[in-house]
Design an enzyme around this catalytic site. Sequence first.
Site, mmCIF file in Angstrom:
data_model
loop_
_atom_site.group_PDB
_atom_site.id
_atom_site.type_symbol
_atom_site.label_atom_id
_atom_site.label_comp_id
_atom_site.label_asym_id
_atom_site.label_seq_id
_atom_site.Cartn_x
_atom_site.Cartn_y
_atom_site.Cartn_z
ATOM 1 N N LYS A 274 0.850 -1.198 0.000
ATOM 2 C CA LYS A 274 0.000 0.000 0.000
ATOM 3 C C LYS A 274 0.885 1.247 0.000
ATOM 4 O O LYS A 274 1.712 1.437 0.875
ATOM 5 C CB LYS A 274 -0.906 0.001 1.238
ATOM 6 C CG LYS A 274 -1.695 1.313 1.422
ATOM 7 C CD LYS A 274 -2.632 1.265 2.637
ATOM 8 C CE LYS A 274 -3.269 2.631 2.915
ATOM 9 N NZ LYS A 274 -4.115 2.634 4.125
ATOM 10 N N LYS A 286 -10.038 12.950 8.262
ATOM 11 C CA LYS A 286 -9.569 12.514 9.574
ATOM 12 C C LYS A 286 -9.512 13.707 10.525
ATOM 13 O O LYS A 286 -9.355 14.837 10.068
ATOM 14 C CB LYS A 286 -8.158 11.931 9.438
ATOM 15 C CG LYS A 286 -8.086 10.563 8.813
ATOM 16 C CD LYS A 286 -6.668 10.040 8.824
ATOM 17 C CE LYS A 286 -6.573 8.664 8.170
ATOM 18 N NZ LYS A 286 -7.317 7.615 8.889
ATOM 19 N N ASP A 297 1.613 6.231 5.691
ATOM 20 C CA ASP A 297 0.630 5.317 5.105
ATOM 21 C C ASP A 297 1.140 4.631 3.830
ATOM 22 O O ASP A 297 0.399 3.914 3.166
ATOM 23 C CB ASP A 297 -0.682 6.075 4.831
ATOM 24 C CG ASP A 297 -1.907 5.178 4.970
ATOM 25 O OD1 ASP A 297 -1.790 4.108 5.582
ATOM 26 O OD2 ASP A 297 -2.974 5.565 4.455
ATOM 27 N N GLU A 358 -9.483 3.876 2.109
ATOM 28 C CA GLU A 358 -8.943 3.990 0.754
ATOM 29 C C GLU A 358 -7.907 2.914 0.431
ATOM 30 O O GLU A 358 -7.704 2.574 -0.724
ATOM 31 C CB GLU A 358 -8.338 5.383 0.556
ATOM 32 C CG GLU A 358 -6.885 5.566 1.020
ATOM 33 C CD GLU A 358 -6.684 5.373 2.516
ATOM 34 O OE1 GLU A 358 -7.675 5.480 3.267
ATOM 35 O OE2 GLU A 358 -5.546 5.096 2.938
ATOM 36 N N ARG A 360 -7.820 -0.310 0.921
ATOM 37 C CA ARG A 360 -8.398 -1.499 0.269
ATOM 38 C C ARG A 360 -8.821 -1.187 -1.162
ATOM 39 O O ARG A 360 -8.840 -2.063 -2.012
ATOM 40 C CB ARG A 360 -9.562 -2.037 1.111
ATOM 41 C CG ARG A 360 -10.681 -1.057 1.305
ATOM 42 C CD ARG A 360 -11.605 -1.418 2.467
ATOM 43 N NE ARG A 360 -11.062 -0.990 3.761
ATOM 44 C CZ ARG A 360 -11.672 -1.195 4.929
ATOM 45 N NH1 ARG A 360 -12.829 -1.834 4.973
ATOM 46 N NH2 ARG A 360 -11.121 -0.780 6.047
HETATM 47 N N1 BES Z 1 -4.285 4.454 6.951
HETATM 48 C C1 BES Z 1 -5.449 4.225 7.709
HETATM 49 C C2 BES Z 1 -5.252 3.200 8.807
HETATM 50 C C3 BES Z 1 -4.508 3.659 10.028
HETATM 51 C C4 BES Z 1 -5.100 4.503 10.932
HETATM 52 C C5 BES Z 1 -3.250 3.174 10.281
HETATM 53 C C6 BES Z 1 -4.422 4.883 12.059
HETATM 54 C C7 BES Z 1 -2.579 3.537 11.431
HETATM 55 C C8 BES Z 1 -3.160 4.394 12.318
HETATM 56 C C9 BES Z 1 -6.582 3.708 6.810
HETATM 57 O O1 BES Z 1 -6.589 4.219 5.524
HETATM 58 C C10 BES Z 1 -7.854 4.124 7.454
HETATM 59 O O2 BES Z 1 -8.096 5.298 7.536
HETATM 60 N N2 BES Z 1 -8.636 3.148 7.912
HETATM 61 C C11 BES Z 1 -9.858 3.418 8.566
HETATM 62 C C12 BES Z 1 -10.902 2.439 8.084
HETATM 63 C C13 BES Z 1 -12.269 2.765 8.520
HETATM 64 C C14 BES Z 1 -12.755 4.017 7.837
HETATM 65 C C15 BES Z 1 -13.168 1.609 8.220
HETATM 66 C C16 BES Z 1 -9.629 3.275 10.080
HETATM 67 O O3 BES Z 1 -8.919 2.362 10.478
HETATM 68 O O4 BES Z 1 -10.112 4.102 10.805
HETATM 69 ZN ZN ZN Z 2 -4.781 4.794 4.762
HETATM 70 MN MN MN Z 3 -7.657 6.044 5.396
#
Ligand code: BES
Ligand code: ZN
Ligand code: MN
Length: 502
Positions: A274, A286, A297, A358, A360
């Site tokens: 990724k 966010k 990321d 995003e 996935r």
């Molecule tokens: N890159 C993030 C995941 C992440 C968040 C990694 C915090 C490390 C620390 C990913 O793209 C994301 O935002 N995932 C969301 C998914 C949700 C919207 C279902 C998450 O984990 O909040």
């Molecule tokens: Zn992400």
């Molecule tokens: Mn994200």
Amino acid sequence: MQACLLGKQNGIPSGNWKDVIMNFELKTLDLKAAAGFNTDAVVVLLPTHFKPGRDPISQLVTKARANADLEDTVGKLLSIWHAEGVKAPRLVLVSTGEGSARSVRTATTAAIAALKSVNPKSIAVCMPDGTQQRVHAVVQAVSDASYVFTTTKPSAKASMLKRVVVGLPTLEKVKAVKSAFTTATALAQGVALAKEWGNRPANHATPTMLARAAQGLAKKSRIKCQVLGPKEVEKLGMGSFAAVAQGSSEPLRFIVLQYTGAAKTVAPTVLVGKGITFDTGGISLKPGPGMDEMKFDMCGAASVLGTFEALAALQPAINVVGLIPTCENMPSSNALKPGDVVTSMSGQTIEVLNTDAEGRLILCDALTYAKRFKPRAVIDIATLTGACVISLGHIRSGLFSPSDDLAQALMQAGEESMDLCWRLPLDEEYAEGLKSNFADVANVAGRDAGAVTAAKFLQRFAKDFPWAHLDIAGAAWKTGAAKGATGRPVGLLLHYLLRSKV
Ligand code: BES
Ligand code: ZN
Ligand code: MN
């Protein structure tokens, strides 16, 4: 990687990341020789069953232990300035207990920390009981503990450790650990590259720059690199990946790396990383605090680059493909909106209920692309979910695979390299929440088991080959005072790949 590829950004010279790589050397060096060795500091790793000789260092150990100045607990140490009979201005005696690889790593890390204030340029680490695993652990610990990021902070170069001699008492012992040493130094180089790209702020690590780094790797023997841009990606039908990128003025890149160390007929392992160079969440924005950490990321992508760097150094007889979908996830008037439906390369339509899920969306198209290599296995590596951090913290990466054999092999590679992971489930019931009235699948389910539902989403695109998914959201970087990329899971991946040699 060439210095010129790194170029200048906003007037800040970004230098050559290889400046920060230390030079490791394996040498016959018993404690007598270590006492006369010309270096800034000598570190001696002392197991419980250490047998002292007649040299000055051994005598210090005997005295220190007798006076209870050196406890026999892993990581306990005694740091001595201008020790009698020792040429180096600093001597660090550190206990390694029974000497498991993990204990050796803990002890070595403590010794390097004790030397921080002295700022040594060169050290010798003496291992009276050096074995393959212990030498591997020492090389890893020293390079991790003395890593410095200098690309946007050139002043940090002043604190760089340049030369590390790993000393074993006899030539036989040196010979016995030689191959582990070679693997470990190659791994250290790969980890350093992964850290470099992980640590770079997003304005110094755009998708275009990441692609140039991959092209730099292709200058090495047996590595080829192909970079696709927005037009080619559209033509391939990667509508899901393209949709994430559409909110940013930075153009996306799809990077294809190929390492060919075996006959072309040998099925490759495909690594998919990724590469979100910055994740704002998009329209599902966010919260502000800590958002800077979303520059990390792309650590999955960085781990693929780091693994290729190590492969280039080791030249094993295997075939490996690296796929990196890379773009920014930004809010803008062009951005993807909650509720939008996109068409993936697989033909499946996806309802984007949350633009922050995003990862996935870019990975699913890369997984579909992977099929053309007729792979023996496909492993994707992604900072995919905050939920995985809640489940496993920062110690183990989340591992998902429908294949027991693949899961087992990855678990073992993690143990071997001390780059741990833990298997989580993929029961079909977890996919329930991904159902959509408007598309074949939704990109998010509820809050529950978020790491698992993300994996269930990916699994829909990985039906045609043995597949595993590593969620490295907790493992890829550290927060707080030690904020920085870890270079994980390059160790796990490299060990897995080296074992896959038939
Ligand atoms: N890159 C993030 C995941 C992440 C968040 C990694 C915090 C490390 C620390 C990913 O793209 C994301 O935002 N995932 C969301 C998914 C949700 C919207 C279902 C998450 O984990 O909040
Ligand atoms: Zn992400
Ligand atoms: Mn994200």
